[in-house]
Design a protein around this motif. Sequence first.
Motif, PDB file in Angstrom:
ATOM      1  N   ILE A   1       0.836  -1.202   0.000  1.00  0.00           N
ATOM      2  CA  ILE A   1       0.000   0.000   0.000  1.00  0.00           C
ATOM      3  C   ILE A   1       0.869   1.249   0.000  1.00  0.00           C
ATOM      4  O   ILE A   1       0.663   2.178  -0.798  1.00  0.00           O
ATOM      5  CB  ILE A   1      -0.944   0.007   1.221  1.00  0.00           C
ATOM      6  N   GLU A   2       1.854   1.273   0.884  1.00  0.00           N
ATOM      7  CA  GLU A   2       2.725   2.445   0.985  1.00  0.00           C
ATOM      8  C   GLU A   2       3.522   2.658  -0.296  1.00  0.00           C
ATOM      9  O   GLU A   2       3.808   3.791  -0.682  1.00  0.00           O
ATOM     10  CB  GLU A   2       3.664   2.278   2.181  1.00  0.00           C
ATOM     11  N   ARG A   3       3.861   1.570  -0.965  1.00  0.00           N
ATOM     12  CA  ARG A   3       4.652   1.668  -2.190  1.00  0.00           C
ATOM     13  C   ARG A   3       3.851   2.257  -3.342  1.00  0.00           C
ATOM     14  O   ARG A   3       4.395   2.993  -4.174  1.00  0.00           O
ATOM     15  CB  ARG A   3       5.181   0.284  -2.568  1.00  0.00           C
ATOM     16  N   TYR A   4       2.552   1.955  -3.401  1.00  0.00           N
ATOM     17  CA  TYR A   4       1.768   2.324  -4.581  1.00  0.00           C
ATOM     18  C   TYR A   4       0.658   3.334  -4.324  1.00  0.00           C
ATOM     19  O   TYR A   4      -0.017   3.750  -5.266  1.00  0.00           O
ATOM     20  CB  TYR A   4       1.158   1.063  -5.215  1.00  0.00           C
ATOM     21  N   GLN A   5       0.462   3.755  -3.089  1.00  0.00           N
ATOM     22  CA  GLN A   5      -0.678   4.625  -2.827  1.00  0.00           C
ATOM     23  C   GLN A   5      -0.554   5.982  -3.520  1.00  0.00           C
ATOM     24  O   GLN A   5      -1.552   6.521  -4.024  1.00  0.00           O
ATOM     25  CB  GLN A   5      -0.880   4.813  -1.323  1.00  0.00           C
ATOM     26  N   ASP A   6       0.650   6.535  -3.602  1.00  0.00           N
ATOM     27  CA  ASP A   6       0.804   7.828  -4.276  1.00  0.00           C
ATOM     28  C   ASP A   6       0.440   7.720  -5.751  1.00  0.00           C
ATOM     29  O   ASP A   6      -0.202   8.613  -6.320  1.00  0.00           O
ATOM     30  CB  ASP A   6       2.236   8.336  -4.127  1.00  0.00           C
ATOM     31  N   ARG A   7       0.847   6.628  -6.375  1.00  0.00           N
ATOM     32  CA  ARG A   7       0.542   6.424  -7.788  1.00  0.00           C
ATOM     33  C   ARG A   7      -0.962   6.282  -8.006  1.00  0.00           C
ATOM     34  O   ARG A   7      -1.512   6.826  -8.972  1.00  0.00           O
ATOM     35  CB  ARG A   7       1.271   5.175  -8.282  1.00  0.00           C
ATOM     36  N   LEU A   8      -1.625   5.578  -7.100  1.00  0.00           N
ATOM     37  CA  LEU A   8      -3.070   5.397  -7.248  1.00  0.00           C
ATOM     38  C   LEU A   8      -3.826   6.692  -6.978  1.00  0.00           C
ATOM     39  O   LEU A   8      -4.836   6.970  -7.631  1.00  0.00           O
ATOM     40  CB  LEU A   8      -3.564   4.289  -6.321  1.00  0.00           C
ATOM     41  N   PHE A   9      -3.354   7.471  -6.018  1.00  0.00           N
ATOM     42  CA  PHE A   9      -3.989   8.765  -5.778  1.00  0.00           C
ATOM     43  C   PHE A   9      -3.859   9.655  -7.012  1.00  0.00           C
ATOM     44  O   PHE A   9      -4.804  10.356  -7.397  1.00  0.00           O
ATOM     45  CB  PHE A   9      -3.370   9.458  -4.560  1.00  0.00           C
TER      46      PHE A   9
ATOM     47  N   GLN B   1      -9.145   3.582  -1.671  1.00  0.00           N
ATOM     48  CA  GLN B   1      -9.436   2.603  -0.623  1.00  0.00           C
ATOM     49  C   GLN B   1     -10.143   1.380  -1.194  1.00  0.00           C
ATOM     50  O   GLN B   1      -9.824   0.238  -0.826  1.00  0.00           O
ATOM     51  CB  GLN B   1     -10.287   3.248   0.474  1.00  0.00           C
ATOM     52  N   ASP B   2     -11.090   1.615  -2.096  1.00  0.00           N
ATOM     53  CA  ASP B   2     -11.815   0.502  -2.716  1.00  0.00           C
ATOM     54  C   ASP B   2     -10.868  -0.357  -3.546  1.00  0.00           C
ATOM     55  O   ASP B   2     -10.980  -1.589  -3.573  1.00  0.00           O
ATOM     56  CB  ASP B   2     -12.944   1.050  -3.589  1.00  0.00           C
ATOM     57  N   THR B   3      -9.920   0.295  -4.218  1.00  0.00           N
ATOM     58  CA  THR B   3      -8.939  -0.443  -5.017  1.00  0.00           C
ATOM     59  C   THR B   3      -8.100  -1.363  -4.142  1.00  0.00           C
ATOM     60  O   THR B   3      -7.916  -2.548  -4.460  1.00  0.00           O
ATOM     61  CB  THR B   3      -8.014   0.536  -5.767  1.00  0.00           C
ATOM     62  N   PHE B   4      -7.590  -0.846  -3.044  1.00  0.00           N
ATOM     63  CA  PHE B   4      -6.760  -1.671  -2.168  1.00  0.00           C
ATOM     64  C   PHE B   4      -7.580  -2.773  -1.494  1.00  0.00           C
ATOM     65  O   PHE B   4      -7.079  -3.883  -1.279  1.00  0.00           O
ATOM     66  CB  PHE B   4      -6.059  -0.809  -1.118  1.00  0.00           C
ATOM     67  N   LEU B   5      -8.830  -2.477  -1.179  1.00  0.00           N
ATOM     68  CA  LEU B   5      -9.688  -3.499  -0.582  1.00  0.00           C
ATOM     69  C   LEU B   5      -9.928  -4.640  -1.568  1.00  0.00           C
ATOM     70  O   LEU B   5      -9.825  -5.825  -1.212  1.00  0.00           O
ATOM     71  CB  LEU B   5     -11.018  -2.879  -0.151  1.00  0.00           C
ATOM     72  N   LYS B   6     -10.240  -4.292  -2.817  1.00  0.00           N
ATOM     73  CA  LYS B   6     -10.437  -5.315  -3.848  1.00  0.00           C
ATOM     74  C   LYS B   6      -9.153  -6.106  -4.075  1.00  0.00           C
ATOM     75  O   LYS B   6      -9.182  -7.329  -4.261  1.00  0.00           O
ATOM     76  CB  LYS B   6     -10.882  -4.665  -5.160  1.00  0.00           C
ATOM     77  N   THR B   7      -8.030  -5.398  -4.072  1.00  0.00           N
ATOM     78  CA  THR B   7      -6.743  -6.063  -4.286  1.00  0.00           C
ATOM     79  C   THR B   7      -6.466  -7.081  -3.192  1.00  0.00           C
ATOM     80  O   THR B   7      -6.034  -8.211  -3.467  1.00  0.00           O
ATOM     81  CB  THR B   7      -5.608  -5.023  -4.330  1.00  0.00           C
ATOM     82  N   PHE B   8      -6.717  -6.700  -1.952  1.00  0.00           N
ATOM     83  CA  PHE B   8      -6.479  -7.615  -0.833  1.00  0.00           C
ATOM     84  C   PHE B   8      -7.380  -8.843  -0.937  1.00  0.00           C
ATOM     85  O   PHE B   8      -6.929  -9.977  -0.738  1.00  0.00           O
ATOM     86  CB  PHE B   8      -6.724  -6.893   0.487  1.00  0.00           C
ATOM     87  N   ARG B   9      -8.640  -8.612  -1.270  1.00  0.00           N
ATOM     88  CA  ARG B   9      -9.586  -9.724  -1.366  1.00  0.00           C
ATOM     89  C   ARG B   9      -9.255 -10.661  -2.527  1.00  0.00           C
ATOM     90  O   ARG B   9      -9.564 -11.854  -2.474  1.00  0.00           O
ATOM     91  CB  ARG B   9     -11.006  -9.182  -1.534  1.00  0.00           C
ATOM     92  N   ARG B  10      -8.628 -10.114  -3.572  1.00  0.00           N
ATOM     93  CA  ARG B  10      -8.327 -10.915  -4.766  1.00  0.00           C
ATOM     94  C   ARG B  10      -6.870 -11.360  -4.821  1.00  0.00           C
ATOM     95  O   ARG B  10      -6.420 -11.881  -5.843  1.00  0.00           O
ATOM     96  CB  ARG B  10      -8.643 -10.095  -6.025  1.00  0.00           C
TER      97      ARG B  10
ATOM     98  N   SER C   1       2.311  -4.444 -10.172  1.00  0.00           N
ATOM     99  CA  SER C   1       1.907  -3.055 -10.389  1.00  0.00           C
ATOM    100  C   SER C   1       0.898  -2.945 -11.534  1.00  0.00           C
ATOM    101  O   SER C   1      -0.064  -2.173 -11.444  1.00  0.00           O
ATOM    102  CB  SER C   1       3.133  -2.181 -10.674  1.00  0.00           C
ATOM    103  N   THR C   2       1.105  -3.709 -12.613  1.00  0.00           N
ATOM    104  CA  THR C   2       0.154  -3.694 -13.726  1.00  0.00           C
ATOM    105  C   THR C   2      -1.186  -4.269 -13.294  1.00  0.00           C
ATOM    106  O   THR C   2      -2.249  -3.737 -13.637  1.00  0.00           O
ATOM    107  CB  THR C   2       0.706  -4.496 -14.915  1.00  0.00           C
ATOM    108  N   TRP C   3      -1.140  -5.364 -12.548  1.00  0.00           N
ATOM    109  CA  TRP C   3      -2.366  -5.986 -12.038  1.00  0.00           C
ATOM    110  C   TRP C   3      -3.116  -5.016 -11.131  1.00  0.00           C
ATOM    111  O   TRP C   3      -4.337  -4.845 -11.236  1.00  0.00           O
ATOM    112  CB  TRP C   3      -1.997  -7.256 -11.279  1.00  0.00           C
ATOM    113  N   LEU C   4      -2.394  -4.333 -10.249  1.00  0.00           N
ATOM    114  CA  LEU C   4      -3.000  -3.352  -9.351  1.00  0.00           C
ATOM    115  C   LEU C   4      -3.583  -2.187 -10.142  1.00  0.00           C
ATOM    116  O   LEU C   4      -4.687  -1.704  -9.852  1.00  0.00           O
ATOM    117  CB  LEU C   4      -1.946  -2.844  -8.367  1.00  0.00           C
ATOM    118  N   TYR C   5      -2.857  -1.736 -11.141  1.00  0.00           N
ATOM    119  CA  TYR C   5      -3.313  -0.619 -11.967  1.00  0.00           C
ATOM    120  C   TYR C   5      -4.603  -0.983 -12.692  1.00  0.00           C
ATOM    121  O   TYR C   5      -5.509  -0.155 -12.824  1.00  0.00           O
ATOM    122  CB  TYR C   5      -2.226  -0.261 -12.981  1.00  0.00           C
ATOM    123  N   ARG C   6      -4.692  -2.228 -13.169  1.00  0.00           N
ATOM    124  CA  ARG C   6      -5.913  -2.668 -13.849  1.00  0.00           C
ATOM    125  C   ARG C   6      -7.105  -2.606 -12.901  1.00  0.00           C
ATOM    126  O   ARG C   6      -8.191  -2.152 -13.278  1.00  0.00           O
ATOM    127  CB  ARG C   6      -5.725  -4.094 -14.386  1.00  0.00           C
TER     128      ARG C   6
END
Length: 203
Positions: A30-38, A56-65, A76-81
């Motif tokens: 989260i700390e590594r990619y949160q700035d990019r997602l914001f 927040q919804d993105t990270f929640l979905k990421t954790f669940r998946r 990073s590409t998967w998270l970005y998608r």
Amino acid sequence: MITMHELAREDVELVDEALGGNPLSFQLLIERYQDRLFALARHYTKSAVEVEDIVQDTFLKTFRRLETFQRQSSFSTWLYRIAVNTALDFLKRKGRSPVTAVEDPELSAAPVRAQAGSGVAVSAPDAAMRREEIARITREVLDELPEIFRTVLVLREFEGLSYLEMAEILGISIGTVESRLFRARARFKEAMIRLHPEFAAPD
């Protein structure tokens, strides 16, 4: 300096540790990619609250998946998608265009030239009004495009992603990205000329 390959390998290690029950590993992701997602979310809405919700919804979905991460692409590409789809879905639920202007405080505070090469300065309020008008016209034209064309324009022209990144995020081939982007630019130009003929190039 850490390379992209090393970063990707570290990401996979953190994913494995998170799946093994270490919550601190996912927190590091989260700390590594949160700035990019914001930064990404701000391209879709000006609302700070909505930006926060999207991230927040993105990270929640990421954790669940997390267990579904196949490692066929980088984390990073998967998270970005996930982030792009979350932002688009969020704004669809709101009934709004998935492209909105983002204010740049530094640009708003600085004078700009009326025309390239001219010596006439334009005041900051006039410059802000001009940017708002351009943003309004851009949104209006983008709203005329089908979703598949609108999305590739956002990813390429707003986010500056490579064709490979776009292909992985959208789940299509690079050839399809190129074809879709070519058609999207043509459709954008057609819509711009139809809605705002003053922007048409002179014969």
